[in-house]
Motif scaffolding. Sequence first.
Motif, PDB file in Angstrom:
ATOM      1  N   PRO A 227       7.155  -0.317  -8.647  1.00  0.00           N
ATOM      2  CA  PRO A 227       6.323  -1.299  -8.691  1.00  0.00           C
ATOM      3  C   PRO A 227       6.206  -2.533  -7.497  1.00  0.00           C
ATOM      4  CG  PRO A 227       8.165  -1.690 -10.229  1.00  0.00           C
ATOM      5  CD  PRO A 227       8.262  -0.425  -9.474  1.00  0.00           C
ATOM      6  N   VAL A 228       5.719  -2.116  -6.561  1.00  0.00           N
ATOM      7  CA  VAL A 228       5.593  -3.084  -5.339  1.00  0.00           C
ATOM      8  C   VAL A 228       4.255  -3.509  -5.165  1.00  0.00           C
ATOM      9  CG1 VAL A 228       8.014  -2.219  -4.428  1.00  0.00           C
ATOM     10  CG2 VAL A 228       5.924  -1.246  -3.590  1.00  0.00           C
ATOM     11  N   ALA A 229       3.997  -4.270  -4.055  1.00  0.00           N
ATOM     12  CA  ALA A 229       2.720  -4.697  -3.900  1.00  0.00           C
ATOM     13  C   ALA A 229       1.970  -3.870  -2.935  1.00  0.00           C
ATOM     14  CB  ALA A 229       2.627  -6.369  -3.326  1.00  0.00           C
ATOM     15  N   GLY A 230       2.591  -3.088  -2.150  1.00  0.00           N
ATOM     16  CA  GLY A 230       1.943  -2.112  -1.151  1.00  0.00           C
ATOM     17  C   GLY A 230       1.106  -1.178  -1.571  1.00  0.00           C
ATOM     18  N   GLY A 231       1.052  -0.937  -2.806  1.00  0.00           N
ATOM     19  CA  GLY A 231      -0.299  -0.052  -3.106  1.00  0.00           C
ATOM     20  C   GLY A 231      -0.080   1.353  -2.551  1.00  0.00           C
ATOM     21  N   ALA A 232      -1.048   1.959  -2.038  1.00  0.00           N
ATOM     22  CA  ALA A 232      -1.285   3.367  -1.203  1.00  0.00           C
ATOM     23  C   ALA A 232      -0.147   3.033   0.111  1.00  0.00           C
ATOM     24  CB  ALA A 232      -2.684   3.572  -0.848  1.00  0.00           C
ATOM     25  N   PHE A 233      -0.080   1.927   0.743  1.00  0.00           N
ATOM     26  CA  PHE A 233       0.584   1.970   1.746  1.00  0.00           C
ATOM     27  C   PHE A 233       2.155   2.317   1.570  1.00  0.00           C
ATOM     28  CE2 PHE A 233       3.498  -0.395   4.634  1.00  0.00           C
ATOM     29  CZ  PHE A 233       3.132   0.190   5.876  1.00  0.00           C
ATOM     30  N   SER A 234       2.571   1.730   0.539  1.00  0.00           N
ATOM     31  CA  SER A 234       3.966   1.973   0.270  1.00  0.00           C
ATOM     32  C   SER A 234       4.054   3.419  -0.569  1.00  0.00           C
ATOM     33  CB  SER A 234       4.598   1.174  -0.888  1.00  0.00           C
ATOM     34  OG  SER A 234       4.394  -0.307  -0.581  1.00  0.00           O
ATOM     35  N   TYR A 235       3.150   3.992  -1.225  1.00  0.00           N
ATOM     36  CA  TYR A 235       3.136   5.261  -1.565  1.00  0.00           C
ATOM     37  C   TYR A 235       3.405   6.491  -0.532  1.00  0.00           C
ATOM     38  CZ  TYR A 235       1.384   2.720  -5.440  1.00  0.00           C
ATOM     39  OH  TYR A 235       1.047   1.673  -6.609  1.00  0.00           O
ATOM     40  N   LEU A 236       2.162   6.186   0.517  1.00  0.00           N
ATOM     41  CA  LEU A 236       2.471   7.091   1.552  1.00  0.00           C
ATOM     42  C   LEU A 236       3.640   6.864   2.505  1.00  0.00           C
ATOM     43  CD1 LEU A 236      -1.268   6.939   2.385  1.00  0.00           C
ATOM     44  CD2 LEU A 236      -0.119   8.992   1.353  1.00  0.00           C
ATOM     45  N   ARG A 237       4.049   5.774   2.547  1.00  0.00           N
ATOM     46  CA  ARG A 237       5.329   5.579   3.408  1.00  0.00           C
ATOM     47  C   ARG A 237       6.409   6.313   2.774  1.00  0.00           C
ATOM     48  NH1 ARG A 237       8.610   0.560   4.220  1.00  0.00           N
ATOM     49  NH2 ARG A 237       9.447   0.848   6.762  1.00  0.00           N
ATOM     50  N   VAL A 238       6.816   6.371   1.523  1.00  0.00           N
ATOM     51  CA  VAL A 238       7.894   7.097   0.817  1.00  0.00           C
ATOM     52  C   VAL A 238       7.613   8.615   1.033  1.00  0.00           C
ATOM     53  CG1 VAL A 238       8.575   5.215  -0.581  1.00  0.00           C
ATOM     54  CG2 VAL A 238       7.211   7.038  -1.348  1.00  0.00           C
ATOM     55  N   THR A 239       6.499   9.042   1.352  1.00  0.00           N
ATOM     56  CA  THR A 239       5.958  10.362   1.152  1.00  0.00           C
ATOM     57  C   THR A 239       5.797  11.115   2.695  1.00  0.00           C
ATOM     58  OG1 THR A 239       4.059   9.990   0.745  1.00  0.00           O
ATOM     59  CG2 THR A 239       5.708  10.586  -1.093  1.00  0.00           C
ATOM     60  N   PHE A 240       4.847  10.594   3.394  1.00  0.00           N
ATOM     61  CA  PHE A 240       4.697  11.258   4.481  1.00  0.00           C
ATOM     62  C   PHE A 240       4.884  10.330   5.940  1.00  0.00           C
ATOM     63  CE2 PHE A 240       0.924  12.925   1.907  1.00  0.00           C
ATOM     64  CZ  PHE A 240       1.406  13.995   1.598  1.00  0.00           C
ATOM     65  N   GLY A 241       5.680   9.217   5.522  1.00  0.00           N
ATOM     66  CA  GLY A 241       6.012   8.371   6.853  1.00  0.00           C
ATOM     67  C   GLY A 241       5.331   7.046   7.253  1.00  0.00           C
ATOM     68  N   GLU A 242       5.721   6.545   8.375  1.00  0.00           N
ATOM     69  CA  GLU A 242       5.123   5.366   8.658  1.00  0.00           C
ATOM     70  C   GLU A 242       4.000   5.536   9.159  1.00  0.00           C
ATOM     71  OE1 GLU A 242       7.900   2.408  10.636  1.00  0.00           O
ATOM     72  OE2 GLU A 242       6.845   2.992  12.476  1.00  0.00           O
ATOM     73  N   PHE A 243       3.593   6.405  10.119  1.00  0.00           N
ATOM     74  CA  PHE A 243       2.307   6.409  10.857  1.00  0.00           C
ATOM     75  C   PHE A 243       1.044   6.757   9.853  1.00  0.00           C
ATOM     76  CE2 PHE A 243      -0.934   9.048  12.956  1.00  0.00           C
ATOM     77  CZ  PHE A 243      -1.337   8.316  13.649  1.00  0.00           C
ATOM     78  N   ALA A 244       1.486   7.785   8.973  1.00  0.00           N
ATOM     79  CA  ALA A 244       0.465   8.059   7.930  1.00  0.00           C
ATOM     80  C   ALA A 244       0.114   6.927   7.068  1.00  0.00           C
ATOM     81  CB  ALA A 244       0.793   9.166   6.894  1.00  0.00           C
ATOM     82  N   ALA A 245       1.232   6.035   6.817  1.00  0.00           N
ATOM     83  CA  ALA A 245       0.826   4.889   5.871  1.00  0.00           C
ATOM     84  C   ALA A 245       0.253   3.857   6.663  1.00  0.00           C
ATOM     85  CB  ALA A 245       2.163   4.366   5.384  1.00  0.00           C
ATOM     86  N   PHE A 246       0.433   3.690   7.966  1.00  0.00           N
ATOM     87  CA  PHE A 246      -0.054   2.591   8.854  1.00  0.00           C
ATOM     88  C   PHE A 246      -1.496   2.964   8.806  1.00  0.00           C
ATOM     89  CE2 PHE A 246      -1.506   1.168  12.797  1.00  0.00           C
ATOM     90  CZ  PHE A 246      -1.452  -0.179  12.560  1.00  0.00           C
ATOM     91  N   LEU A 247      -2.064   4.303   9.262  1.00  0.00           N
ATOM     92  CA  LEU A 247      -3.274   4.760   9.288  1.00  0.00           C
ATOM     93  C   LEU A 247      -4.254   4.417   8.212  1.00  0.00           C
ATOM     94  CD1 LEU A 247      -5.474   5.877  11.414  1.00  0.00           C
ATOM     95  CD2 LEU A 247      -4.692   8.072  10.380  1.00  0.00           C
ATOM     96  N   THR A 248      -3.571   4.888   6.941  1.00  0.00           N
ATOM     97  CA  THR A 248      -4.362   4.526   5.704  1.00  0.00           C
ATOM     98  C   THR A 248      -4.417   3.045   5.433  1.00  0.00           C
ATOM     99  OG1 THR A 248      -2.608   4.915   4.541  1.00  0.00           O
ATOM    100  CG2 THR A 248      -4.018   6.608   4.884  1.00  0.00           C
TER     101      THR A 248
END
Length: 587
Positions: A116-137
């Motif tokens: 339960p953090v404020a990052g939404g999809a950014f945080s979800y992708l950061r813990v799975t596919f990494g920093e670049f995929a999270a930043f792009l989305t």
Amino acid sequence: MDSSSSSSSSFSSLRAYLSALSHTPTRLALRALSVSTSYDEMSQVRARSGTSMRKTLRWFDLVSLGIGGMVGAGVFVTTGHATLYAGPAVLLSYAIAGFCALLSAFCYTEFAVDMPVAGGAFSYLRVTFGEFAAFLTGANLVADYVLSNAAVARGLTAYLGTTIGISSAKWRLTVPSLPKGFNEIDFVAVAVVLLITLVICYSTRESSVVNMILTALHILFIAFVIMMGFWRGNWKNFTEPANPHNPSGFFPHGAAGVFKGAALVYLSYIGYDAVSTMAEEVRDPVKDIPVGVSGSVVVVTVLYCLMAASMTKLLPYDVINAEAPFSAAFSGRSDGWGWVSRVIGVGASFGILTSLLVAMLGQARYMCVIGRSNVVPSWFARVHPKTSTPVNASAFLGIFTAAIALFTDLDVLLNLVCIGTLFVFYMVANAVIYRRYVATGTTNPWPTLSFLCSFSITAIMFTLIWKFVPTGGAKAGMLSVSGVIAIAILQLFHCMVPQVRKPEFWGVPFMPWIPSISIFLNVFLLGSLDGPSYVRFGFFSAVAVLFYVFYSVHASFDAEGDDSLTANKNGEIHVESKEIEDQSFEV
């Protein structure tokens, strides 16, 4: 190994920056695929904002925010466009689109409850596919939010003008020296955006209260529209067109028309993802988030189906105004019902305000958490100690949105915003499968990655056949083969690859079927969009990649060297993986 000193900033001088650029390939290899952990996102990463966001929201706040974010002006526009393809069966189009939205909502909910953090999809992708995929989305999402909010704010001016009988041109100042499309200065839109910015900076709780009031008023107007349609309409309009030469029946254009209509009206559901960004401010995430996210989608689906049915009952499908179906049905009538058109305009205005409020809450929290990761300046991550809101991100994006709304003439939502959001929905569905079947550092990821790639390729093949192959037996056969292949790939993965993670509190049911169906449907809906949407998406993605290469990767590398980032430390990842395995055996 990067020879530059990790203790000095890559941006301290021109010489330092040029040295950093020379090590870009090495830093990209280190940072682009670096993943975070749920523990880090909820502790060290969240701590970078200083003050914590105050936990004040309950499930009814989330339901209200979800309804407010979804039931905007879109439904008053998309219903008419969808009716051109689906005819009276447009209510089924809304039901299908609602089902698609609910599947995506399940994927969001699993992540939001677990993290339960404020990052939404950014945080979800950061813990799975990494920093670049999270930043792009994340970058595409923020861009979509800003542009659509500017468009919606200008749309409010048009609706207000219609409501009180004054042309929107009289509300705007025309500057002949500016190019067309940028020459109408809209001060009302700017004032509305800045006012909402002040509200969301002041307090999340007060923002929720304002949203509840506006949403309640909006729902009253929607109930009025539904009542008028069922009262004044005629049931024969469900099967008989106004022009006898046009196709008749409940499905005048067949199943293809219904699904085309579903792709169009799905845009009216975009907005529930903003609710997931409020997870950090929810009192009881385990109980409140599933009800808030999924409940709002279900309520909105029922409202949309009733609105579509009332519209169909009111007019034959072939005479419905595509641009303003509800208000045009009553405007200019000589039987004393012309005033209804203005009432509908007032209701749409409230809907615009609620969707704008929720979207601006969401965009600020996305930017705040992106700032926590240091891929944009950490200034955006600061939470004000008195208001407990991300004031810097809220103020910056509010002013930026107001500047665009001042002079840029944008269409209200539709394809402008949805491609980026559908792409994020697609990525989150992939991420929820990857996270269930792969534990970083202990599990071989290739079987899961192979499944996700092959399943997406099959969905793309199905979509291309649907869109480009002429109607006939050959098309039906090719679609059937593609569907069978997709099901076979899914069943093979389900039988051969075991899950390594069981959600402790709430998880997507029928794994991996539900997120896989969501992947398939999001690919299908992406295929229904026009070429300019993909050009816009490609442009923003290219800008985001350049920004990441020339700024983000170096700022992130500096933060890691200063021990500000610990998300990719192998020890912590292995510890979390071991805990995940233990949980999976306990369930």
